[in-house]
Write a protein that holds these residues in place. Sequence first.
Motif, short mmCIF file in Angstrom:
data_model
loop_
_atom_site.label_atom_id
_atom_site.label_comp_id
_atom_site.label_asym_id
_atom_site.label_seq_id
_atom_site.Cartn_x
_atom_site.Cartn_y
_atom_site.Cartn_z
N THR A 236 0.80 -1.24 0.00
CA THR A 236 0.00 0.00 0.00
C THR A 236 0.83 1.28 0.00
N LEU A 242 1.54 7.60 7.37
CA LEU A 242 1.05 7.17 8.69
C LEU A 242 2.03 7.57 9.79
N ALA A 348 17.62 -7.40 8.40
CA ALA A 348 17.69 -7.47 9.87
C ALA A 348 18.19 -8.85 10.28
N TYR A 373 9.92 6.00 9.35
CA TYR A 373 10.36 5.62 10.70
C TYR A 373 9.28 5.94 11.74
N ASN A 378 9.42 0.34 14.37
CA ASN A 378 10.80 0.04 14.06
C ASN A 378 11.46 -0.80 15.16
N ASN A 381 9.74 -4.25 15.69
CA ASN A 381 10.06 -5.25 14.67
C ASN A 381 11.49 -5.75 14.82
N LEU A 385 12.65 -9.63 15.38
CA LEU A 385 13.61 -10.34 14.51
C LEU A 385 14.82 -10.83 15.30
C1 LIG Z 1 13.17 -4.54 10.94
C2 LIG Z 1 11.88 -3.82 10.55
C3 LIG Z 1 11.75 -2.46 10.81
C4 LIG Z 1 10.55 -1.79 10.46
N1 LIG Z 1 10.45 -0.45 10.72
C5 LIG Z 1 9.27 0.19 10.45
C6 LIG Z 1 9.11 1.58 10.73
O1 LIG Z 1 9.99 2.26 11.25
N2 LIG Z 1 7.92 2.16 10.39
C7 LIG Z 1 6.89 1.45 9.83
O2 LIG Z 1 5.84 2.03 9.54
N3 LIG Z 1 7.02 0.14 9.59
C8 LIG Z 1 8.17 -0.51 9.87
N4 LIG Z 1 8.28 -1.85 9.59
C9 LIG Z 1 7.10 -2.60 9.12
C10 LIG Z 1 6.91 -2.71 7.60
O3 LIG Z 1 8.08 -3.16 7.00
C11 LIG Z 1 6.47 -1.41 6.95
O4 LIG Z 1 5.36 -0.88 7.65
C12 LIG Z 1 6.02 -1.64 5.52
O5 LIG Z 1 7.05 -2.21 4.77
C13 LIG Z 1 5.62 -0.30 4.93
O6 LIG Z 1 5.24 -0.43 3.57
P1 LIG Z 1 3.71 -0.40 3.16
O7 LIG Z 1 3.04 0.80 3.71
O8 LIG Z 1 3.63 -0.60 1.70
O9 LIG Z 1 3.16 -1.68 3.94
P2 LIG Z 1 1.93 -2.61 3.65
O10 LIG Z 1 2.40 -3.99 3.43
O11 LIG Z 1 1.07 -2.06 2.60
O12 LIG Z 1 1.13 -2.62 5.04
C14 LIG Z 1 0.09 -1.68 5.32
C15 LIG Z 1 0.42 -0.96 6.60
O13 LIG Z 1 0.45 -1.89 7.68
C16 LIG Z 1 1.46 -1.54 8.61
N5 LIG Z 1 2.44 -2.63 8.70
C17 LIG Z 1 2.73 -3.57 7.77
N6 LIG Z 1 3.64 -4.44 8.25
C18 LIG Z 1 3.94 -4.03 9.50
C19 LIG Z 1 4.81 -4.51 10.52
N7 LIG Z 1 5.56 -5.61 10.36
N8 LIG Z 1 4.89 -3.82 11.66
C20 LIG Z 1 4.17 -2.70 11.88
N9 LIG Z 1 3.31 -2.20 10.95
C21 LIG Z 1 3.20 -2.87 9.79
C22 LIG Z 1 2.12 -0.27 8.09
O14 LIG Z 1 1.51 0.82 8.71
C23 LIG Z 1 1.79 -0.30 6.60
O15 LIG Z 1 1.75 0.98 6.01
C24 LIG Z 1 9.48 -2.53 9.89
C25 LIG Z 1 9.64 -3.89 9.63
C26 LIG Z 1 10.83 -4.53 9.95
C27 LIG Z 1 10.96 -6.01 9.65
#
Ligand SMILES: Cc1cc2nc3c(=O)[nH]c(=O)nc-3n(C[C@H](O)[C@H](O)[C@H](O)COP(=O)(O)OP(=O)(O)OC[C@H]3O[C@@H](n4cnc5c(N)ncnc54)[C@H](O)[C@@H]3O)c2cc1C
Length: 437
Positions: A236, A242, A348, A373, A378, A381, A385
């Motif tokens: 997404t 967010l 990670a 971030y 962050n 997660n 890991l």
């Molecule tokens: C080591 C590590 C560090 C991370 N650091 C952050 C960070 O600082 N900020 C951050 O927003 N996300 C973080 N994430 C979670 C996740 O990787 C990202 O939210 C995601 O890749 C953002 O892309 P997207 O909006 O397309 O996610 P999508 O796959 O489209 O997911 C939709 C929404 O769900 C939430 N989400 C999805 N996966 C996770 C998850 N594992 N943990 C928490 N929320 C999630 C996010 O708000 C995201 O925008 C981290 C994951 C890992 C493994």
Amino acid sequence: MTHSLYWFTNDLRLSDNALISLAAKQDTALSFVYCVDPQWFKSNHHDCQSMGQHRWQFLAQSLQQLNNTLKDYGQHLVIYHQAAHEVIEHYYHHHNVRTLYCSEQIGYDEQQTLLNVAKNHADLVIKQANTFTLYDNQQLPFTINELPATFSQFRKLIEQTTPTINTLLDPPVYIARPLIAPMPWPTTLPNVSKERTLFAGGEKSATDHLADYFSSANPSTYKETRNALAGIENSTKFSPWLANGCISARQIVNALRNYEHIHGANDSTYWIYFELLWREYFQLYSLRYGNKLFSFAGITKRKPLTSFYPQRFKQWCTGTTPYPIVNACMKQLNKTGYMSNRGRQLVASCLVNELKLDWRFGAAYFEQQLIDYDVASNWGNWQYLAGVGADPRSGRHFNLVKQTQTYDANNQFINHWQGDEVHAIDSLDAADWPLSS
Ligand SMILES: Cc1cc2nc3c(=O)[nH]c(=O)nc-3n(C[C@H](O)[C@H](O)[C@H](O)COP(=O)(O)OP(=O)(O)OC[C@H]3O[C@@H](n4cnc5c(N)ncnc54)[C@H](O)[C@@H]3O)c2cc1C
């Protein structure tokens, strides 16, 4: 006569902002401020900055858009290059501010700042509202101290009890007059790069992206595509907005429900909500565990058997490890400020398991680099890991060869980011710390 101050943090929007709705009801003069803490740009004990160039660019764009929106109300945002407690102190003494509006804070350090402000100014009324999570704490079927130990338990409880999500709030119709005149952008702030970015910060950009995403067919295939290492449409990409509060999680779920109403719900549309629940879980996790979020042993009593090797860390940061997939992901992060979720898991896991590095250095580097971030997501997660967090399996070790075969079978991603420029790691790493670049 007393005045009010609205301190923006990660709530950089006017729509569906419960605190703005509250502040807009009052009629004494009101100032809007944002405090860019000089500390964010200084090197910390992980030899990283809290705020890297990509993050800063996205934040600066978000602040500029917010200021433009406030102008429609005859208002403006005053940006300070100063610690928040000093700015509040100034308004308290020089502008007779006795009411402070500030969103509920999830990060431990931010909570401490507010506690200290309250302690030092007994007659300052602090008004707060939740602007960051899907559910208000009192809507949850447990107290923060009873937060389930794992995400699965949490998700099941939420799905069984289906707490109500508050109705979305419109932006205010009227906002009280400003207390002080507009001030120029502080010249001491780091320059904002003019380079074109993957995503533009700000509330308008966020709502445009929301509309675009849900007017495409992508939500219906999200579950099959979300693990891709590249491709804007594969997940997404709501996370940068967010994290800065340019959009609320409620606005996203509302748009998701509308999409399901029109196009039908399926596994993929459910999975978008599922991932937002992960975000919710980590926010509550941060509230529950406070500064343990930054502790080496995490929420466990076991310190990992890892250490610190400056040369290896530098290789990881610059994408020059022996692992092409990791190198490609790190170069993508360095260039764009974004990395896919799968990429984050792989780099990670590599940092902890292959390079045997202290996970907190990886988390600190992500803090510096990621435009999305978010303290809880962050560090939560990373703990997960590294096996010191909420993972029932105590840590994840990804097989990098297998993962490459699955997610980059033709080496397209690796070639694009020149990940195959690999370098061996020294077995003995006795370099001085910090390394000069
Ligand atoms: C080591 C590590 C560090 C991370 N650091 C952050 C960070 O600082 N900020 C951050 O927003 N996300 C973080 N994430 C979670 C996740 O990787 C990202 O939210 C995601 O890749 C953002 O892309 P997207 O909006 O397309 O996610 P999508 O796959 O489209 O997911 C939709 C929404 O769900 C939430 N989400 C999805 N996966 C996770 C998850 N594992 N943990 C928490 N929320 C999630 C996010 O708000 C995201 O925008 C981290 C994951 C890992 C493994």
